[in-house]
Design an enzyme around this catalytic site. Structure first.
Site, PDB file in Angstrom:
ATOM      1  N   ARG A  58       0.322  14.490  12.795  1.00  0.00           N
ATOM      2  CA  ARG A  58       0.753  14.294  11.401  1.00  0.00           C
ATOM      3  C   ARG A  58       1.055  15.619  10.693  1.00  0.00           C
ATOM      4  NH1 ARG A  58      -0.844   9.047  10.037  1.00  0.00           N
ATOM      5  NH2 ARG A  58       0.866   9.085   8.549  1.00  0.00           N
ATOM      6  N   CYS A 111      -4.746  12.192  12.574  1.00  0.00           N
ATOM      7  CA  CYS A 111      -5.513  10.950  12.770  1.00  0.00           C
ATOM      8  C   CYS A 111      -5.205  10.472  14.184  1.00  0.00           C
ATOM      9  CB  CYS A 111      -5.100   9.921  11.731  1.00  0.00           C
ATOM     10  SG  CYS A 111      -3.360   9.583  11.769  1.00  0.00           S
ATOM     11  N   ARG A 121      -8.671  -0.412   4.588  1.00  0.00           N
ATOM     12  CA  ARG A 121      -7.781   0.600   3.997  1.00  0.00           C
ATOM     13  C   ARG A 121      -6.439  -0.032   3.623  1.00  0.00           C
ATOM     14  NH1 ARG A 121      -6.129   4.944   7.594  1.00  0.00           N
ATOM     15  NH2 ARG A 121      -4.840   5.249   5.765  1.00  0.00           N
ATOM     16  N   ASP A 167       4.712   0.525  12.179  1.00  0.00           N
ATOM     17  CA  ASP A 167       3.474  -0.073  11.661  1.00  0.00           C
ATOM     18  C   ASP A 167       3.284  -1.514  12.103  1.00  0.00           C
ATOM     19  OD1 ASP A 167       3.645   1.661   8.451  1.00  0.00           O
ATOM     20  OD2 ASP A 167       3.035   2.308  10.449  1.00  0.00           O
ATOM     21  N   LYS A 191       0.857  -1.207   0.000  1.00  0.00           N
ATOM     22  CA  LYS A 191       0.000   0.000   0.000  1.00  0.00           C
ATOM     23  C   LYS A 191       0.887   1.249   0.000  1.00  0.00           C
ATOM     24  CE  LYS A 191      -1.627   1.589   4.044  1.00  0.00           C
ATOM     25  NZ  LYS A 191      -1.347   2.994   4.382  1.00  0.00           N
ATOM     26  N   ASN A 192       1.918   1.231   0.846  1.00  0.00           N
ATOM     27  CA  ASN A 192       2.720   2.439   1.039  1.00  0.00           C
ATOM     28  C   ASN A 192       3.732   2.668  -0.074  1.00  0.00           C
ATOM     29  OD1 ASN A 192       1.205   2.866   3.257  1.00  0.00           O
ATOM     30  ND2 ASN A 192       2.781   2.323   4.747  1.00  0.00           N
TER      31      ASN A 192
HETATM   32  C1  EPZ Z   1       4.380   6.853   6.220  1.00  0.00           C
HETATM   33  O1  EPZ Z   1       3.619   7.924   6.737  1.00  0.00           O
HETATM   34  C2  EPZ Z   1       3.443   5.650   6.169  1.00  0.00           C
HETATM   35  N1  EPZ Z   1       2.286   5.959   5.328  1.00  0.00           N
HETATM   36  C3  EPZ Z   1       2.948   5.314   7.586  1.00  0.00           C
HETATM   37  O2  EPZ Z   1       2.176   4.124   7.488  1.00  0.00           O
HETATM   38  C4  EPZ Z   1       4.168   5.024   8.466  1.00  0.00           C
HETATM   39  O3  EPZ Z   1       3.727   4.760   9.779  1.00  0.00           O
HETATM   40  C5  EPZ Z   1       5.091   6.244   8.455  1.00  0.00           C
HETATM   41  O4  EPZ Z   1       5.478   6.545   7.102  1.00  0.00           O
HETATM   42  C6  EPZ Z   1       6.355   6.009   9.271  1.00  0.00           C
HETATM   43  O5  EPZ Z   1       7.026   4.876   8.773  1.00  0.00           O
HETATM   44  C7  EPZ Z   1       2.426   5.918   3.979  1.00  0.00           C
HETATM   45  O6  EPZ Z   1       3.488   5.637   3.455  1.00  0.00           O
HETATM   46  C8  EPZ Z   1       1.200   6.202   3.180  1.00  0.00           C
HETATM   47  P1  EPZ Z   1       6.384  10.231   8.313  1.00  0.00           P
HETATM   48  P2  EPZ Z   1       4.234   9.431   6.711  1.00  0.00           P
HETATM   49  O7  EPZ Z   1       6.293  11.511   7.594  1.00  0.00           O
HETATM   50  O8  EPZ Z   1       5.169   9.573   5.597  1.00  0.00           O
HETATM   51  C9  EPZ Z   1       6.797  13.424  11.702  1.00  0.00           C
HETATM   52  C10 EPZ Z   1       0.287   2.779   7.766  1.00  0.00           C
HETATM   53  O9  EPZ Z   1      -0.195   2.261   8.772  1.00  0.00           O
HETATM   54  N2  EPZ Z   1       6.695  14.425  10.631  1.00  0.00           N
HETATM   55  O10 EPZ Z   1       7.498   9.293   8.004  1.00  0.00           O
HETATM   56  O11 EPZ Z   1       3.082  10.361   6.794  1.00  0.00           O
HETATM   57  C11 EPZ Z   1       5.513  12.628  11.904  1.00  0.00           C
HETATM   58  O12 EPZ Z   1       4.610  13.346  12.744  1.00  0.00           O
HETATM   59  C12 EPZ Z   1       0.775   4.213   7.823  1.00  0.00           C
HETATM   60  O13 EPZ Z   1       0.441   2.205   6.662  1.00  0.00           O
HETATM   61  C13 EPZ Z   1       6.946  15.765  10.939  1.00  0.00           C
HETATM   62  O14 EPZ Z   1       7.245  16.117  12.065  1.00  0.00           O
HETATM   63  O15 EPZ Z   1       5.014   9.438   8.086  1.00  0.00           O
HETATM   64  C14 EPZ Z   1       6.022  11.365  12.547  1.00  0.00           C
HETATM   65  O16 EPZ Z   1       6.218  11.603  13.924  1.00  0.00           O
HETATM   66  C15 EPZ Z   1       0.518   4.848   9.188  1.00  0.00           C
HETATM   67  N3  EPZ Z   1       6.847  16.691   9.946  1.00  0.00           N
HETATM   68  C16 EPZ Z   1       7.377  11.146  11.874  1.00  0.00           C
HETATM   69  O17 EPZ Z   1       7.754  12.419  11.329  1.00  0.00           O
HETATM   70  C17 EPZ Z   1       6.523  16.338   8.657  1.00  0.00           C
HETATM   71  O18 EPZ Z   1       6.468  17.224   7.780  1.00  0.00           O
HETATM   72  C18 EPZ Z   1       7.357  10.136  10.743  1.00  0.00           C
HETATM   73  O19 EPZ Z   1       6.308  10.494   9.883  1.00  0.00           O
HETATM   74  C19 EPZ Z   1       6.279  14.978   8.368  1.00  0.00           C
HETATM   75  C20 EPZ Z   1       6.369  14.030   9.371  1.00  0.00           C
END
Ligand code: EPZ
Length: 420
Positions: free
Chosen positions: A120, A115, A398, A306, A22-23
């Protein structure tokens, strides 16, 4: 809203075919916006998030066709903005920002909602776009990005919780059509980022270093269409591996990538689970005696956030105390309270959950909250005595293709109950 009715206590046995990631699929679908030519994406999982992303891309004006296992996208003529309500509802849609800015030099994307697992933020995405030369005012819940031209830069993309997966994706996609060279420091190293980089290179991009913390993108004039097969879903594979261990059975994961599962395999083995690789098959079975283990989630290649909830379900079944620390998201323990309804003994101390495992779980109605928490509740229900009803399983749909069908094939007593 549909529910899953589970009658627990049956070990899982047999083969489970792992679907496409998915990701990986979501950002790759967004990357198809970078060219006017046709892109054909295969091994696409049948998930509501994929249909959602297809609707979002179609709302931008692209031609999108979703067939079983395959999505075809031709973004011949597209607009810089789409359906606000659709975009706001799915966090993954933020990855249309980079491609729209690169292709049209303009993008109007609604701020993604938070969420249950955290606020996020997208500050790092916006930082990366600004560094490439875009102005990004936020107006009425929209990111209104505009750039006369995109100019390659050195960009540090690390945040307070480490790298950002979709933030790295966004900057990488925007940089493919920028002038000059972009270097992303503290880039995310997830396999899904590598899959996207390989897809972009197949389109004619010039990206090196994907999978390492430093990715270099040399801008090109245009990208062309491509046919692609996404990588298998490592989180789905990990989920079935934990379910096999929790149920006390033996399961063969078909089509998974063992090299994407090292941290999970290592932790399961530490807990006494037998994980053996036989060619393209990964065999998982519970060993003689399981041990409680401690888990801390980290960016890849560390233990994936995850799979944190699923491990908590397993640790509830193992005599002893285990500590699970969530270092990526600020509130990703919503499943703990629901597991308590099944008789689990879990207390939350800041970023850590303390699990006192070993008491048998007994079935009860529970509420799904986020995608992976829902999977953890299913795992707990499979191991609990009696009947567990997991409500609001649209969360599961999802991210898990045909989860009830796959579990029934493994011998689980699971049925989907249509919503009231
Ligand atoms: C991706 O989300 C995945 N989703 C998530 O999977 C996964 O948990 C996450 O990466 C971490 O591995 C998809 O790929 C669609 P991040 P993403 O930006 O990219 C902070 C699932 O269950 N952050 O890597 O949105 C954020 O708050 C989903 O399949 C900032 O601070 O996650 C978090 O604490 C859930 N500022 C950390 O970084 C930003 O601009 C990692 O988030 C962006 C993120």
């Amino acid at each position: 809203m549909d529910s899953l009715l589970i009658r627990g206590g049956v070990p899982l046995y047999g083969d489970v075919q792992i679907s496409g990631s998915k990701n990986s699929t979501l950002p790759i679908m967004a990357a198809a916006l970078l060219t006017a030519e046709k892109c054909v994406i295969r091994r696409v999982p049948a998930l509501s998030d994929v249909h959602f992303m297809a609707s979002i891309i179609a709302s931008l004006g692209a031609e999108v066709k979703v067939e079983p296992g395959c999505v075809t996208i031709q973004a011949a003529k597209i607009k810089p903005h789409g359906d606000y309500e659709l975009i706001r509802k799915m966090r993954g849609s933020i990855c249309i920002l980079g491609p729209l800015l690169a292709r049209l030099r303009r993008a109007r994307v609604s701020l993604p909602g938070g969420c249950v697992i955290g606020t996020r933020p997208i500050d790092l995405h916006l930082k990366g776009m600004r560094e490439l030369g875009a102005e990004i005012p936020i107006r009425n819940g929209y990111v209104c990005a505009v750039a006369k031209r995109l100019q390659g830069r050195e960009i540090f993309m690390g945040g307070r919780s480490g790298p950002t997966v979709l933030g790295t994706d966004n900057v990488m996609m925007a940089a493919t059509l920028a002038e000059g060279v972009t270097v992303i420091h503290s880039a995310a190293c997830e396999p899904e980022v590598v899959d996207l980089a390989n897809f972009l290179n197949a389109m004619g991009a010039r990206i090196t270093g994907a999978g390492s913390p430093t990715i270099t993108i040399v801008g090109v004039k245009a990208l062309h269409g491509v046919e692609w097969e996404v990588i298998p879903d490592r989180i789905e594979a990990a989920t079935y591996a934990v379910a096999a261990a929790a149920s006390g059975g033996e399961v063969n994961l078909l089509g998974a990538r063992a090299d994407h599962l090292s941290a999970v395999t290592d932790k399961l083995r530490e807990a006494g689970v037998k994980v053996e690789r036989n060619g393209a098959i990964i065999n998982v079975k519970r060993g003689s005696r399981l041990k409680s283990v401690d888990v801390t989630t980290q960016p890849y290649a560390g233990f994936p956030t995850d799979v944190q909830a699923q491990m908590m379900a397993l640790m509830c079944l193992v005599p002893g105390m285990s500590i699970i620390t969530e270092r990526i998201f600020e509130s990703r323990f919503t499943h703990a309270a629901e597991m308590g309804r099944l008789g689990a003994d879990i207390s939350i101390e800041g970023p850590s959950a303390i699990i006192k495992g070993g008491k048998p779980l007994s079935g009860a109605p529970v509420m799904a909250s986020d995608l992976r928490a829902s999977a953890a509740l299913v795992i707990a229900g499979l191991s609990a005595r009696g009947e567990t009803k997991v409500n609001r399983i649209y969360h599961l749909d999802r991210g898990y293709e045909d989860i009830d069908g796959k579990l029934r094939k493994l011998g689980a007593r699971v049925e989907r109950v249509p919503g009231e």
